[in-house]
Scaffold this motif. Structure first.
Motif, PDB file in Angstrom:
ATOM      1  N   LYS A 180      -8.762 -13.764  10.877  1.00  0.00           N
ATOM      2  CA  LYS A 180      -8.038 -13.674   9.607  1.00  0.00           C
ATOM      3  C   LYS A 180      -7.436 -12.286   9.419  1.00  0.00           C
ATOM      4  O   LYS A 180      -6.275 -12.154   9.009  1.00  0.00           O
ATOM      5  CB  LYS A 180      -8.981 -13.981   8.443  1.00  0.00           C
ATOM      6  N   ASP A 181      -8.201 -11.241   9.742  1.00  0.00           N
ATOM      7  CA  ASP A 181      -7.703  -9.888   9.572  1.00  0.00           C
ATOM      8  C   ASP A 181      -6.528  -9.597  10.494  1.00  0.00           C
ATOM      9  O   ASP A 181      -5.547  -8.954  10.092  1.00  0.00           O
ATOM     10  CB  ASP A 181      -8.827  -8.882   9.813  1.00  0.00           C
ATOM     11  N   PHE A 182      -6.614 -10.065  11.733  1.00  0.00           N
ATOM     12  CA  PHE A 182      -5.509  -9.829  12.655  1.00  0.00           C
ATOM     13  C   PHE A 182      -4.271 -10.640  12.261  1.00  0.00           C
ATOM     14  O   PHE A 182      -3.136 -10.183  12.459  1.00  0.00           O
ATOM     15  CB  PHE A 182      -5.935 -10.157  14.086  1.00  0.00           C
ATOM     16  N   LEU A 183      -4.466 -11.826  11.692  1.00  0.00           N
ATOM     17  CA  LEU A 183      -3.330 -12.602  11.189  1.00  0.00           C
ATOM     18  C   LEU A 183      -2.658 -11.884  10.019  1.00  0.00           C
ATOM     19  O   LEU A 183      -1.423 -11.895   9.898  1.00  0.00           O
ATOM     20  CB  LEU A 183      -3.789 -13.992  10.747  1.00  0.00           C
ATOM     21  N   LEU A 184      -3.463 -11.261   9.156  1.00  0.00           N
ATOM     22  CA  LEU A 184      -2.891 -10.499   8.051  1.00  0.00           C
ATOM     23  C   LEU A 184      -2.044  -9.337   8.562  1.00  0.00           C
ATOM     24  O   LEU A 184      -0.975  -9.047   8.018  1.00  0.00           O
ATOM     25  CB  LEU A 184      -4.005  -9.981   7.142  1.00  0.00           C
ATOM     26  N   ASP A 185      -2.511  -8.673   9.607  1.00  0.00           N
ATOM     27  CA  ASP A 185      -1.731  -7.588  10.196  1.00  0.00           C
ATOM     28  C   ASP A 185      -0.430  -8.120  10.804  1.00  0.00           C
ATOM     29  O   ASP A 185       0.608  -7.442  10.754  1.00  0.00           O
ATOM     30  CB  ASP A 185      -2.549  -6.873  11.280  1.00  0.00           C
ATOM     31  N   TYR A 186      -0.489  -9.318  11.378  1.00  0.00           N
ATOM     32  CA  TYR A 186       0.694  -9.897  12.001  1.00  0.00           C
ATOM     33  C   TYR A 186       1.719 -10.323  10.949  1.00  0.00           C
ATOM     34  O   TYR A 186       2.929 -10.101  11.115  1.00  0.00           O
ATOM     35  CB  TYR A 186       0.281 -11.095  12.861  1.00  0.00           C
ATOM     36  N   ARG A 187       1.246 -10.920   9.876  1.00  0.00           N
ATOM     37  CA  ARG A 187       2.159 -11.420   8.845  1.00  0.00           C
ATOM     38  C   ARG A 187       2.673 -10.313   7.929  1.00  0.00           C
ATOM     39  O   ARG A 187       3.750 -10.434   7.355  1.00  0.00           O
ATOM     40  CB  ARG A 187       1.441 -12.490   8.013  1.00  0.00           C
ATOM     41  N   ASN A 188       1.899  -9.258   7.779  1.00  0.00           N
ATOM     42  CA  ASN A 188       2.330  -8.115   6.984  1.00  0.00           C
ATOM     43  C   ASN A 188       2.127  -6.845   7.807  1.00  0.00           C
ATOM     44  O   ASN A 188       1.125  -6.142   7.656  1.00  0.00           O
ATOM     45  CB  ASN A 188       1.541  -8.045   5.673  1.00  0.00           C
ATOM     46  N   PRO A 189       3.073  -6.559   8.709  1.00  0.00           N
ATOM     47  CA  PRO A 189       2.853  -5.494   9.698  1.00  0.00           C
ATOM     48  C   PRO A 189       3.104  -4.083   9.189  1.00  0.00           C
ATOM     49  O   PRO A 189       3.132  -3.147   9.989  1.00  0.00           O
ATOM     50  CB  PRO A 189       3.871  -5.853  10.788  1.00  0.00           C
ATOM     51  N   LEU A 190       3.266  -3.907   7.875  1.00  0.00           N
ATOM     52  CA  LEU A 190       3.576  -2.569   7.359  1.00  0.00           C
ATOM     53  C   LEU A 190       2.491  -1.567   7.708  1.00  0.00           C
ATOM     54  O   LEU A 190       2.764  -0.464   8.197  1.00  0.00           O
ATOM     55  CB  LEU A 190       3.768  -2.635   5.845  1.00  0.00           C
ATOM     56  N   SER A 191       1.230  -1.929   7.466  1.00  0.00           N
ATOM     57  CA  SER A 191       0.130  -0.997   7.721  1.00  0.00           C
ATOM     58  C   SER A 191      -0.005  -0.705   9.211  1.00  0.00           C
ATOM     59  O   SER A 191      -0.154   0.457   9.619  1.00  0.00           O
ATOM     60  CB  SER A 191      -1.177  -1.569   7.177  1.00  0.00           C
ATOM     61  N   ALA A 192       0.062  -1.755  10.037  1.00  0.00           N
ATOM     62  CA  ALA A 192      -0.053  -1.559  11.483  1.00  0.00           C
ATOM     63  C   ALA A 192       1.115  -0.737  12.016  1.00  0.00           C
ATOM     64  O   ALA A 192       0.946   0.105  12.905  1.00  0.00           O
ATOM     65  CB  ALA A 192      -0.130  -2.909  12.186  1.00  0.00           C
ATOM     66  N   SER A 193       2.311  -0.971  11.472  1.00  0.00           N
ATOM     67  CA  SER A 193       3.481  -0.202  11.907  1.00  0.00           C
ATOM     68  C   SER A 193       3.343   1.263  11.531  1.00  0.00           C
ATOM     69  O   SER A 193       3.692   2.163  12.312  1.00  0.00           O
ATOM     70  CB  SER A 193       4.753  -0.786  11.280  1.00  0.00           C
ATOM     71  N   THR A 194       2.824   1.515  10.330  1.00  0.00           N
ATOM     72  CA  THR A 194       2.600   2.898   9.903  1.00  0.00           C
ATOM     73  C   THR A 194       1.597   3.590  10.813  1.00  0.00           C
ATOM     74  O   THR A 194       1.786   4.747  11.219  1.00  0.00           O
ATOM     75  CB  THR A 194       2.090   2.925   8.451  1.00  0.00           C
ATOM     76  N   GLN A 195       0.531   2.874  11.159  1.00  0.00           N
ATOM     77  CA  GLN A 195      -0.485   3.441  12.040  1.00  0.00           C
ATOM     78  C   GLN A 195       0.080   3.671  13.441  1.00  0.00           C
ATOM     79  O   GLN A 195      -0.255   4.668  14.101  1.00  0.00           O
ATOM     80  CB  GLN A 195      -1.686   2.491  12.103  1.00  0.00           C
ATOM     81  N   LEU A 196       0.936   2.770  13.900  1.00  0.00           N
ATOM     82  CA  LEU A 196       1.569   2.922  15.206  1.00  0.00           C
ATOM     83  C   LEU A 196       2.456   4.161  15.235  1.00  0.00           C
ATOM     84  O   LEU A 196       2.402   4.957  16.185  1.00  0.00           O
ATOM     85  CB  LEU A 196       2.377   1.663  15.530  1.00  0.00           C
ATOM     86  N   ILE A 197       3.268   4.317  14.202  1.00  0.00           N
ATOM     87  CA  ILE A 197       4.154   5.482  14.132  1.00  0.00           C
ATOM     88  C   ILE A 197       3.345   6.766  14.066  1.00  0.00           C
ATOM     89  O   ILE A 197       3.681   7.776  14.706  1.00  0.00           O
ATOM     90  CB  ILE A 197       5.087   5.363  12.912  1.00  0.00           C
TER      91      ILE A 197
END
Length: 223
Positions: free
Chosen positions: A15-32
């Motif tokens: 569920k948590d990984f699906l949330l990151d996939y559907r709303n990638p803002l946080s993951a994208s910020t962490q990636l940058i």
């Protein structure tokens, strides 16, 4: 019962990984942040008279603390902001199972983005004399400890109105014992040498011990 707990952990983790996939803002910020930090430190290396590995003992703990803060916002704090935290309490499993799923998520998150930081750093600072195998092992042990710190801090801040300010402070304070214990090892590794034999054992005990304490505290924090 263990099989049932494992299925719930897998479901909550998915569920948590699906949330990151559907709303990638946080993951994208962490990636940058991870890639940008690696570029910045690498450029500093190129313009510095010091050896290329001299900043790793300082840069890695700072990056790990930031990664743990990111992970804490994506853990229980995200559930609190989405008003789904009470739904987690109603699941037919104990709070330890819910906490374990968040713990695993945080460990994976912190380890993956810290490795991205290192890859970015190595690319822009190459050639760099560093022992890659023990450095990766150190990052893994750090991720175990910081995953516990991140999950516990996130759970403790659920009902705090100042969680945006207190979570980073709590993560920083709880992470100090590990970095104090492992500073010598990462300093040696960053210069291209192998630490003394058996060096991962105390750090593993410290990380697993903190995770065990966090699981025990989770029952009281999440009830």
């Amino acid at each position: 019962m263990p099989g049932r707990a494992g299925r719930w952990i897998y479901t909550l983790l998915w569920k948590d990984f699906l949330l990151d996939y559907r709303n990638p803002l946080s993951a994208s910020t962490q990636l940058i942040f991870s890639l940008g930090s690696g570029v910045l430190v690498g450029l500093v290396y190129r313009s510095s008279v010091w050896p290329a590995g001299s900043l790793i003992p300082a840069a890695l703990p700072i990056v790990l603390v930031f990664q743990a803060v990111f992970a804490s916002y994506n853990s229980f704090l995200r559930e609190a902001e989405s008003r789904t935290i009470d739904g987690l309490r109603l699941l037919p499993v104990g709070p330890e199972v819910v906490f374990a799923s968040k713990l695993i998520y945080s460990i994976i998150n912190i380890f993956a983005f810290t490795i991205l930081f290192l890859l970015s750093l190595l690319f822009f600072a190459w050639p760099i004399n560093v022992a890659l195998a023990p450095l990766t092992a150190w990052v893994l042990l750090s991720s175990l400890y910081m995953g516990g710190v991140s999950s516990l801090s996130s759970a403790m801040m659920i009902y705090s109105r100042a969680r945006g300010t207190l979570a980073p402070v709590l993560v920083l304070l709880l992470s100090l014992p590990f970095f104090q214990s492992s500073a010598v090892h990462v300093g040696v590794i960053s210069q291209g040498y192998m630490p003394r034999p058996g060096w991962p054992i105390p750090l593993t005990i410290l990380s697993l011990g903190f995770i065990l304490v966090s699981l025990i505290l989770a029952r009281y924090v999440l009830e």
